[in-house]
Every structure is written in structure tokens, then in C-alpha cells.
Design an enzyme around this catalytic site. Structure first.
Site, PDB file in Angstrom:
ATOM      1  CE  LYS A   1      41.166  74.285  32.694  1.00 54.15           C
ATOM      2  NZ  LYS A   1      40.193  75.234  33.224  1.00 54.15           N
TER       3      LYS A   1
ATOM      4  CE  LYS B   1      43.427  76.841  30.797  1.00 57.16           C
ATOM      5  NZ  LYS B   1      42.236  77.404  31.346  1.00 57.16           N
TER       6      LYS B   1
HETATM    7  C1  PBG Z   1      39.532  77.595  35.378  1.00 54.32           C
HETATM    8  C2  PBG Z   1      40.571  78.118  34.472  1.00 54.32           C
HETATM    9  C3  PBG Z   1      41.946  77.906  34.664  1.00 54.32           C
HETATM   10  C4  PBG Z   1      42.587  78.605  33.652  1.00 54.32           C
HETATM   11  C5  PBG Z   1      41.616  79.234  32.857  1.00 54.32           C
HETATM   12  N1  PBG Z   1      40.338  78.916  33.371  1.00 54.32           N
HETATM   13  C6  PBG Z   1      42.713  77.210  35.707  1.00 54.32           C
HETATM   14  C7  PBG Z   1      42.263  75.958  36.289  1.00 54.32           C
HETATM   15  O1  PBG Z   1      41.644  75.106  35.655  1.00 54.32           O
HETATM   16  O2  PBG Z   1      42.545  75.779  37.474  1.00 54.32           O
HETATM   17  C8  PBG Z   1      44.081  78.653  33.535  1.00 54.32           C
HETATM   18  C9  PBG Z   1      44.668  79.667  32.669  1.00 54.32           C
HETATM   19  C10 PBG Z   1      46.100  79.934  32.913  1.00 54.32           C
HETATM   20  O3  PBG Z   1      46.796  79.239  33.675  1.00 54.32           O
HETATM   21  O4  PBG Z   1      46.583  80.901  32.312  1.00 54.32           O
HETATM   22  N2  PBG Z   1      38.277  77.420  34.917  1.00 54.32           N
END
Ligand code: PBG
Length: 330
Positions: free
Chosen positions: A202, A256
Site C-alpha cells: 500500500k 493499492k
Molecule cells: C485506510 C484506508 C485508505 C483506503 C482504504 N483503507 C486510505 C488511507 O490509507 O488513507 C483508501 C481507499 C480509497 O482511496 O479508495 N486504512
């Protein structure tokens, strides 16, 4: 690769000459089985609240959520992912609301599992950001995110979700070592069949903005998440993250965001034999959606974006377009 033959005896366009042949030789396809639908939950009843930065995406109260899930079931979408919009009053420095058996996620799980049984899978995020006053995924102390203390909280959150019959636990927090510890905590309590989808890769991405608005963490976020989420300049590091999480017991790994990271998905596919999910995140969604709305691109761009993720090697894709595309594929 040696190319056998040459123009004019070889004409690549012959295999593109009409729709039926293009269908026959297509190397990748998208089916409803490849779609995971993310959904936002809020308090109240009969609520379907628009999210400013995400056209056609809503926060649903639990009764309305059930209706959407019914639609998803009918369309044969295999899995939904739930995210809570937590009221400010319920947030604190530790994200304690995450451990409340009556929080939005727990109530949603009870309602949905009772109604839909095993007709559709439910995945829940494991991370503290929807619940903390500072908007970080972990415990914030002395200006840093405390890794090991955060894992204790993540374990509690996972066990609670497991108790509420969540099917798939998805740690999205990027703490080191959490997969192994969550797995062993689940096993100790007898939850040996609950899967872990690890957000192994991520990135600290600029594409999460609309999501943070949707869960109400955007204005709250202090600083950025660069000390735990990955630097987007790196790709080899992604392979180490995946290797570690596989060793610790991840069943599936997530990459992601999606489209800016096709190379990463491909690299993982070539190096590991584990299912890969990719997440077409909120910023990607909004860019495409706004492009369509303003007649800059046409609707088929959605399919093109999803196929690109499959071509790179994703087994399935978390996408806010899931309902729309499933309906189109029907
Ligand atoms: C946080 C989380 C995020 C997303 C999913 N879970 C955002 C972040 O890390 O700030 C993002 C998903 C999206 O942007 O569609 N645990």
C-alpha cells in the site's frame, strides 16, 4: 521473441477484423467474479448521503446498506468491503470505537450476515483511521506511529470482527509484523477459517483523497502516512513486503492504488503464486467518473481501466464501479 512471418503474408489486422474474432482471441476478460464492491456505512435510518468528491457513491445507513447488498448479491458480486463513517464525537486518540461491539461495522456485520448468510462475502478493513482524532491508521505517540502497540489494537479489532462473523479480515495499516500476529491470535480463538487479505503493498498515495472525505478522516489527518505506507518511488520493496506477508500467513495480497501500479502487480504475479487483489482507489474512481461526466472520455474507459488491472495479473479488483459494471456484464 522471434516473429515468424512478415508483411504482406502476415497481417496482424486479420485477427481484429470483426467483433467475433476479437472475442475469440481476447487474452483477458472481466467477469462479475472479478469484482469487489466497497461500501460506506453511516448512522441513522433511510439515509443515502452523497459524497462530494465521489459522484454516485454514497454513505448508507444500515437499512439502506442492506438494499445495496441485496443488489450486489443478485448481480453475483462475490465480496463487499465495508468502511465506516464515524461521528467525530466517537473518535479519540486511540481509536477506541474500533473495539465497541456496537460500532457501525459490528452492527452492519450482524445485520448483513443474518440476512445474506453465505450468499456474499464480507471483508472488513483492519486499521484505526476511521476512528482516530488524528486520522492515522495506528497509535500516535511522541510524533510517531507506534508499531507494536498498534498491533495490539489491530488484534483486538480483528478478533471483534471475527466474532461478528466477518469472512475476510483486511489489515490496511502497513504495520510491520501484523499479519503473523493477527493470524496467530485468530487461530488461538478458533477462527482458523477466516481469511486474511493483506494490504501488503500500500503506497503513501495522493489518490486516497475522496476516500478520506468519505470516512471523515480527511480534515483530521495530521501530516501524512509516509512513515508506514510505501514510497511510490520503490518497486523491489513491494516484493519484500509480499514475501513477508506470505510467510506470516496472508491468503491473498492487495496492491493499492491500482492503475498507477500496474508494474507492481505484474512483478508480484511473476514472482509469487498467491492470488492478488488490486484496489482501484477513490482518486482513480473520481478522475474517471469526472472525465465521463465532462465528456472528456467515454464510459468504456471504466472497462479499459479494469481490464488493465486484470492484464497486469489481478485476480479481482476492488472498485467503486462494481455495481455498474456487474450490471453491464449481466
Ligand atoms: C485506510 C484506508 C485508505 C483506503 C482504504 N483503507 C486510505 C488511507 O490509507 O488513507 C483508501 C481507499 C480509497 O482511496 O479508495 N486504512
Amino acid at each position: 521473441m522471434r516473429i515468424l512471418g512478415s508483411y504482406p503474408s502476415l497481417r496482424m489486422r486479420r485477427n481484429r477484423k470483426s467483433d467475433w474474432i476479437r472475442r475469440l482471441v481476447s487474452e483477458h476478460n472481466l467477469s462479475t467474479n472479478d469484482l469487489i464492491l466497497p461500501l460506506f456505512v453511516r448512522e441513522g435510518t433511510k439515509k443515502k448521503e452523497p459524497i462530494k468528491s465521489m459522484l454516485n457513491v454514497f454513505r448508507y445507513s444500515i437499512d439502506e446498506l442492506s438494499k445495496v447488498v441485496e443488489k450486489a448479491c443478485k448481480l453475483k458480486i462475490p465480496l463487499i468491503a465495508l468502511f465506516p463513517y464515524t461521528e467525530s464525537l466517537k473518535k479519540d486518540q486511540f481509536g477506541s470505537e474500533a473495539f465497541n461491539p456496537d460500532n457501525l461495522i459490528c452492527r452492519s456485520l450482524r445485520t448483513l450476515k443474518k440476512r445474506f448468510k453465505n450468499d456474499i462475502g464480507i471483508m472488513c478493513d483492519v486499521a484505526l483511521d476511521p476512528y482516530t482524532t488524528h486520522g492515522h491508521d495506528g497509535i500516535f505517540r511522541n510524533n510517531e506511529i507506534e508499531n507494536d502497540e498498534t498491533i495490539e489494537s489491530l488484534i483486538k479489532q480483528s478478533l471483534l470482527q471475527a466474532e461478528m462473523k466477518c469472512d475476510v479480515i483486511a489489515p490496511s495499516d502497513m504495520m510491520d509484523g501484523r499479519i503473523g500476529q493477527i493470524r496467530s491470535a485468530l487461530d488461538k480463538k478458533g477462527y482458523k477459517n477466516i481469511q486474511i487479505v493483506s494490504y501488503a503493498v500500500k503506497y503513501a498515495s495522493n489518490f486516497y483523497g475522496p476516500f478520506r472525505e468519505a470516512v471523515g478522516s480527511k480534515k483530521k489527518l495530521k501530516g501524512d502516512k509516509k512513515t508506514y505506507q510505501m514510497d511510490f518511488k520503490n518497486s523491489l520493496e513491494a516484493l519484500r513486503e509480499v514475501a513477508l506477508d506470505i510467510k506470516e500467513g496472508a491468503d491473498i495480497v492487495m496492491v493499492k492504488p491500482g492503475m498507477p501500479y500496474l508494474d507492481i502487480i505484474k512483478n508480484i504475479k511473476d514472482n509469487f503464486k498467491i492470488p492478488i487483489f488490486s484496489y482501484q482507489v477513490s482518486g482513480e474512481y473520481s478522475l474517471i467518473q469526472n472525465g465521463i461526466k465532462n465528456n472528456i472520455i467515454n464510459k468504456d474507459a471504466i472497462m479499459e481501466s479494469l481490464i488493465s488491472l486484470k492484464r497486469a495479473g489481478s485476480n479481482a479488483i476492488v472498485t467503486y464501479f462494481a455495481l455498474e459494471i456487474a450490471d453491464q456484464l449481466k
